[in-house]
Design an enzyme around this catalytic site. Sequence first.
Site, PDB file in Angstrom:
ATOM      1  N   GLU A  75       6.565 -14.350 -12.801  1.00 34.44           N
ATOM      2  CA  GLU A  75       7.456 -13.355 -13.395  1.00 34.44           C
ATOM      3  C   GLU A  75       7.567 -13.527 -14.914  1.00 34.44           C
ATOM      4  O   GLU A  75       8.095 -14.514 -15.406  1.00 34.44           O
ATOM      5  CB  GLU A  75       8.835 -13.450 -12.741  1.00 34.44           C
ATOM      6  CG  GLU A  75       8.799 -13.004 -11.291  1.00 34.44           C
ATOM      7  CD  GLU A  75      10.075 -13.314 -10.535  1.00 34.44           C
ATOM      8  OE1 GLU A  75      10.307 -12.672  -9.513  1.00 34.44           O
ATOM      9  OE2 GLU A  75      10.829 -14.206 -10.968  1.00 34.44           O
ATOM     10  N   LYS A 108       1.611 -12.520  -1.390  1.00 36.13           N
ATOM     11  CA  LYS A 108       2.538 -12.012  -2.386  1.00 36.13           C
ATOM     12  C   LYS A 108       3.288 -13.183  -2.974  1.00 36.13           C
ATOM     13  O   LYS A 108       3.479 -14.224  -2.321  1.00 36.13           O
ATOM     14  CB  LYS A 108       3.506 -10.991  -1.783  1.00 36.13           C
ATOM     15  CG  LYS A 108       4.491 -11.520  -0.744  1.00 36.13           C
ATOM     16  CD  LYS A 108       5.743 -12.176  -1.278  1.00 36.13           C
ATOM     17  CE  LYS A 108       6.472 -11.273  -2.244  1.00 36.13           C
ATOM     18  NZ  LYS A 108       7.682 -12.011  -2.804  1.00 36.13           N
ATOM     19  N   ASN A 147      14.919 -11.784 -13.278  1.00 34.58           N
ATOM     20  CA  ASN A 147      15.753 -12.430 -12.279  1.00 34.58           C
ATOM     21  C   ASN A 147      17.244 -12.152 -12.476  1.00 34.58           C
ATOM     22  O   ASN A 147      18.011 -12.186 -11.514  1.00 34.58           O
ATOM     23  CB  ASN A 147      15.478 -13.922 -12.266  1.00 34.58           C
ATOM     24  CG  ASN A 147      14.176 -14.226 -11.546  1.00 34.58           C
ATOM     25  OD1 ASN A 147      14.141 -14.228 -10.317  1.00 34.58           O
ATOM     26  ND2 ASN A 147      13.107 -14.418 -12.283  1.00 34.58           N
ATOM     27  N   THR A 165      19.767  -5.606  -8.895  1.00 29.13           N
ATOM     28  CA  THR A 165      20.239  -4.342  -9.448  1.00 29.13           C
ATOM     29  C   THR A 165      19.094  -3.461  -9.883  1.00 29.13           C
ATOM     30  O   THR A 165      19.280  -2.297 -10.183  1.00 29.13           O
ATOM     31  CB  THR A 165      21.178  -4.583 -10.642  1.00 29.13           C
ATOM     32  OG1 THR A 165      20.478  -5.386 -11.621  1.00 29.13           O
ATOM     33  CG2 THR A 165      22.425  -5.286 -10.204  1.00 29.13           C
ATOM     34  N   THR A 175       3.466 -20.940   0.721  1.00 29.67           N
ATOM     35  CA  THR A 175       3.764 -20.169  -0.477  1.00 29.67           C
ATOM     36  C   THR A 175       4.746 -19.073  -0.090  1.00 29.67           C
ATOM     37  O   THR A 175       5.363 -19.147   0.963  1.00 29.67           O
ATOM     38  CB  THR A 175       2.471 -19.581  -1.080  1.00 29.67           C
ATOM     39  OG1 THR A 175       2.819 -18.871  -2.264  1.00 29.67           O
ATOM     40  CG2 THR A 175       1.785 -18.629  -0.121  1.00 29.67           C
ATOM     41  N   THR A 189       7.191  -7.841  -4.077  1.00 28.86           N
ATOM     42  CA  THR A 189       8.560  -7.656  -4.574  1.00 28.86           C
ATOM     43  C   THR A 189       8.506  -7.532  -6.094  1.00 28.86           C
ATOM     44  O   THR A 189       8.349  -6.448  -6.627  1.00 28.86           O
ATOM     45  CB  THR A 189       9.482  -8.809  -4.124  1.00 28.86           C
ATOM     46  OG1 THR A 189       8.856 -10.058  -4.429  1.00 28.86           O
ATOM     47  CG2 THR A 189       9.759  -8.732  -2.630  1.00 28.86           C
TER      48      THR A 189
END
Length: 391
Positions: free
Chosen positions: A262, A173, A386, A391, A184, A147
């Site tokens: 991230e 992932k 995030n 979007t 996880t 993702t």
Amino acid sequence: MFRITPIKNGICCIDGIYAGGVKAGFKKDDYDVGFIRSDTSLDIAYLFTTNKFQAAPIKYVKLKNIKNTNFILANSKNANALTGIEGIKDIEDILEFLSTKIDVIDPIMSSTGVIGVRLNKDKIKKAIEKFDFNERSSNKFARAIMTTDSFEKEIAFEVEGEFGKFKIGGVAKGAGMINPAMATMLCFITTDANIPQNEMQDILREINEITFNAISVDGDTSTNDSVFLMTTREGDYNKEAFKEALKKVMQKLALDIVRDGEGATKAVAFVVSGAKNKNEAKMAAKALTNSLLVKTALFGEDPNWGRIASTIGASGVECDEEKLKISFENVIVYNRGKILFDEEIEKKAHEIMKRREFKIYVDLGIGDGKFTAYGCDLSYDYVKINAEYRT
């Protein structure tokens, strides 16, 4: 004695295991629906999130009490979580369609992505029609389940010893919403080791505790966290060798998740020792990986050891400032009540924090409990990623 040697092909390093991915249109231009298939029925063990709102794919496996399978269907961009009974019915409909294309034994579906949205069954069915069921591309599958990940996470080993040999491979992932509790984000491990059925679950749980359950990116536990261990039983087996190989697979994938946090720029190991017991060591180490103040200090490369001490004190573990010791790698900044943090020490600690990866040591000086947890920093990009997730 045994040898563990890195090999290629990830989960497809096992004879009779196939995997692939196709573009269904959920992502702009990458694989987003994938599969793992076996020529024979696989014995499986699994661990799932302890989030009270478990996603429909997890509920489905539990409802069916699946112990063996030869097919896993996975999708990204949609978690199929908080979708009620309809979410489970969607899975049943999709898997029934799958069974018209290939013989399957108790197939499993696994999902990751946005919470609270029903699956687009038509797109997934069209993706199934595109599958080459004889493809052996661990990499395509790894990409299909990504993702916000910035790179694929896969690994494989061959293990040889006097007992014979076996192979093991894994893909995972995860980059955000990482504070695993029993698992996880998504992880799939294949092996041909002839593991006794009654040992699979216990071994997976034991190794999970020091790998996936020892990492954190942002302190959030997903609704979809899943770890699957699957075996063809066509290889040999030695318990000690298998546990070590499984640990190598899961630790590599877990640390890749931390490295890929991230927006992360740092991957840090928090090594806690001298705790009252192992549980308190884990509490302290996990508190450090989840602290926003510690994370932002890591991002700023600021050796603010006071934030580390404060977090330990707030974690609920037994501690005493007269027994506490804090070090950045080999640079001691606080030692049993003595502040060593002068200009020279600060400069040395700052240089260590410039590294992409390093360790912070905390000795509580209370007992013999120890635990290492792995975390990352919190950057501007984490907020941006995030804030724009849907979007």
